[in-house]
Scaffold this motif. Structure first.
Motif, PDB file in Angstrom:
ATOM      1  N   PRO A 121       0.812  -1.160   0.175  1.00 37.14           N
ATOM      2  CA  PRO A 121       0.054   0.050   0.063  1.00 37.14           C
ATOM      3  C   PRO A 121       0.790   1.215  -0.037  1.00 37.14           C
ATOM      4  O   PRO A 121       2.038   1.038   0.455  1.00 37.14           O
ATOM      5  CB  PRO A 121      -0.730  -0.151   1.058  1.00 37.14           C
ATOM      6  CG  PRO A 121       0.060  -1.049   2.017  1.00 37.14           C
ATOM      7  CD  PRO A 121       0.630  -1.998   1.425  1.00 37.14           C
ATOM      8  N   ILE A 122       0.467   2.306  -0.724  1.00 33.41           N
ATOM      9  CA  ILE A 122       1.082   3.493  -0.435  1.00 33.41           C
ATOM     10  C   ILE A 122       0.100   4.380   0.167  1.00 33.41           C
ATOM     11  O   ILE A 122      -1.007   4.232   0.218  1.00 33.41           O
ATOM     12  CB  ILE A 122       1.530   4.102  -1.891  1.00 33.41           C
ATOM     13  CG1 ILE A 122       0.351   4.283  -2.904  1.00 33.41           C
ATOM     14  CG2 ILE A 122       2.484   3.396  -2.493  1.00 33.41           C
ATOM     15  CD1 ILE A 122       0.649   4.865  -4.135  1.00 33.41           C
ATOM     16  N   LYS A 132       6.484  -5.800   7.030  1.00 36.77           N
ATOM     17  CA  LYS A 132       6.601  -6.998   6.113  1.00 36.77           C
ATOM     18  C   LYS A 132       5.117  -7.474   5.940  1.00 36.77           C
ATOM     19  O   LYS A 132       4.981  -7.886   4.643  1.00 36.77           O
ATOM     20  CB  LYS A 132       7.664  -8.007   6.414  1.00 36.77           C
ATOM     21  CG  LYS A 132       7.312  -9.001   7.658  1.00 36.77           C
ATOM     22  CD  LYS A 132       8.438  -9.872   8.035  1.00 36.77           C
ATOM     23  CE  LYS A 132       7.843 -10.367   9.387  1.00 36.77           C
ATOM     24  NZ  LYS A 132       8.993 -11.336   9.706  1.00 36.77           N
ATOM     25  N   GLU A 133       4.362  -7.390   6.775  1.00 33.15           N
ATOM     26  CA  GLU A 133       2.970  -7.833   6.640  1.00 33.15           C
ATOM     27  C   GLU A 133       2.070  -6.978   5.619  1.00 33.15           C
ATOM     28  O   GLU A 133       1.237  -7.683   5.176  1.00 33.15           O
ATOM     29  CB  GLU A 133       2.003  -7.778   8.097  1.00 33.15           C
ATOM     30  CG  GLU A 133       2.768  -8.924   8.992  1.00 33.15           C
ATOM     31  CD  GLU A 133       3.914  -8.417   9.717  1.00 33.15           C
ATOM     32  OE1 GLU A 133       4.199  -7.321   9.689  1.00 33.15           O
ATOM     33  OE2 GLU A 133       4.541  -9.238  10.168  1.00 33.15           O
ATOM     34  N   ASN A 134       2.383  -5.979   5.268  1.00 37.27           N
ATOM     35  CA  ASN A 134       1.850  -5.026   4.436  1.00 37.27           C
ATOM     36  C   ASN A 134       2.572  -5.503   2.993  1.00 37.27           C
ATOM     37  O   ASN A 134       1.753  -4.937   1.781  1.00 37.27           O
ATOM     38  CB  ASN A 134       2.371  -3.673   4.314  1.00 37.27           C
ATOM     39  CG  ASN A 134       1.825  -3.078   5.774  1.00 37.27           C
ATOM     40  OD1 ASN A 134       2.706  -2.554   6.396  1.00 37.27           O
ATOM     41  ND2 ASN A 134       0.584  -3.087   6.182  1.00 37.27           N
TER      42      ASN A 134
END
Length: 142
Positions: A121-122, A132-134
């Protein structure tokens, strides 16, 4: 568009292209440094709706021969270009970076390399650190 003129310049050149003539109508120069360390040429580029741009810098080291990828966010304001690291992915998937793209509908950044696509996501970089979950990635059997 990044201008790669094969020079040993201490500046990176970012060109604004006229939509009608497809010729450069402005060239911005940015320091070829990130966290006070010299970086090489940048090739991939994408923009979001807020005027931020995204690119990636690949670095191989003896301790990490598969390379790391630093995602860089930048902004053009007046006559200057500001760069800051967004995230470094150690042991990134794929070997050769091919593209950076922003999906303006889902507000996600996509990074494509041979045999892998990874996304994050940005917009989150303005509020908190990306973990790291993103990150989501797919590695293909190529």
């Amino acid at each position: 568009m990044w201008q790669d003129d094969d020079s040993k310049s201490s500046k990176l050149k970012l060109m604004r292209i006229d939509k009608n003539t497809l010729e450069p109508n402005r060239i911005y120069k940015a320091p070829a440094k990130l966290n006070n360390k010299k970086i090489g040429k940048l090739h991939n580029l994408s923009f979001d709706n807020d005027g931020n741009f995204y690119t990636d810098y690949i670095k191989k080291t003896d301790s990490n021969p598969s390379s790391s990828s630093t995602i860089i966010v930048g902004k053009i304001s007046n006559d200057s270009v500001k760069l800051k690291p967004l995230l470094t992915i150690e042991n990134r998937p794929g070997t050769c970076p091919q593209s950076v793209a922003v999906n303006l509908v889902t507000n996600r950044l996509y990074l494509v390399s041979d045999g892998a696509i990874y996304t994050m996501p940005i917009g989150k970089h303005l509020k908190y650190n990306i973990s790291k979950e993103n990150l989501t990635y797919t590695v293909f059997n190529t």
